[in-house]
Design a protein around this motif. Structure first.
Motif: not given
Length: 348
Positions: A5, A9-10, A12-13
């Motif tokens: 993960i 690039t996330d 939300r994370l």
């Protein structure tokens, strides 16, 4: 943090990690241990991380598509029954994050890929039946009704997504009339059962293997619970969309459930033959809906692995439809789709 993960690039994370950092000292969170645990058919995701001497789970329920308040509400309804559900350690409902106790990594679906000896399987499922009976004694305050209208609406995914879009079969007016009549009779029969808390997916992906010191499984993913027919969850369990059970095995567990339900004072028919028909009809209702849902998940959302379960679902559907005259028209239609010869039901 797990290499699988990447917060870079996330977005939300990144938001989730910022929230976890506000809880870091309170729970002794090791943010670097964060790793993906699972995702489901919705937009929810789950992550696992270490907290002092235990692991905990982050639920990510994006507010634009999900609402974590029902999960909190149903947890509050279920916890007093004594069944094993996650403890809610912290919550931010506006951002859509929950921090939960960890019920383990192995659900029934994963654990049973390596078949258990029959004695161990029976022990596991008999304890699960006791959990189900406890769940059905929960308060249903604030839950939406699983009523005739909702059951009818749910069935519409079967002709739309499974028959017309997945099988690319055009229903004529006679077919459509038959389905309307069949669905109406099926739903009318299914709403006759007593009303209890219905998990709606009480089956192998949402049942966790008992933790050390426990005899009953953990129960997760119950945020869509409704107040509805008592037959629904036992049908989910014995006609599992992801595990194939013989009719003999289904019957054994259903009888044991029925006996435990009566002993607990739940409102099930005194005659098992009556109850058997009731949960089979509910199983048919559920599996027709799931055929449509799985087709939609493949065609609309690109989640093609759900198609792997269709032969099992069709097996369950044929099992019930071939037993009752009420479903002769449905059986003929299914057999036309599949190139089978129709053997008509022998019971009313």
């Amino acid at each position: 943090m797990s290499a699988s993960i990447s917060a870079a690039t996330d977005p939300r994370l990144q938001q989730a990690i910022s929230w976890l950092n506000t809880l870091k000292s309170r729970f002794g969170l090791d943010i670097d241990s964060l790793q993906m645990a699972s995702s489901d058919a919705s937009f929810r995701r789950y992550f696992r991380l270490q907290a002092q001497d235990r692991s905990v789970v982050l639920m990510d329920a994006p507010p634009a598509t999900e609402d974590c308040k029902p999960f909190i509400h149903v947890t509050e309804l279920l916890a007093p029954t004594g069944i094993h559900v996650p403890e809610i350690l912290a919550a931010d409902t506006e951002q859509g994050f929950l921090l939960l106790s960890d019920l383990g990594q192995d659900n029934f679906q994963t654990a049973l890929k390596n078949p258990l000896p029959q004695s161990e399987l029976d022990k596991l499922y008999r304890s699960t039946l006791l959990t189900l009976v406890k769940l059905q004694q929960a308060d249903t305050t604030g839950l939406p009704e699983y009523n005739e209208q909702r059951l009818l609406e749910e069935l519409q995914v079967f002709p739309e997504w499974y028959i017309q879009k997945h099988r690319q079969f055009e229903l004529n007016e006679k077919d459509q009339a038959m389905l309307r009549k069949t669905f109406a009779e099926l739903v009318q029969g299914n709403v006759q059962s007593a009303t209890v808390l219905v998990h709606r997916d009480f089956h192998s992906p949402n049942l966790m293997m008992p933790l050390p010191g426990q005899t009953e499984p953990g129960v997760i993913d119950y945020q869509d619970a409704l107040a509805g027919p008592i037959t629904y969850d036992i049908a989910s369990l014995v006609m599992d969309a992801r595990l194939t059970w013989t009719e003999e095995q289904q019957l054994d567990w259903a009888i044991r459930y029925w006996q435990a339900a009566m002993e607990a004072g739940l409102d099930v028919p005194a005659d098992f033959a009556v109850f058997h028909q009731q949960y089979e009809w509910m199983g048919l209702q559920r599996n027709l809906r799931i055929l449509g849902v799985f087709a939609r998940l493949s065609l609309r959302d690109g989640k093609h692995h759900y198609l792997d379960h269709m032969p099992r679902l069709l097996g369950y559907v044929h099992q019930v439809a071939s037993r009752y005259e009420s479903f002769n028209g449905l059986l003929r239609l299914l057999n036309r789709l599949e190139g089978r010869q129709t053997v008509l039901g022998m019971t009313v």
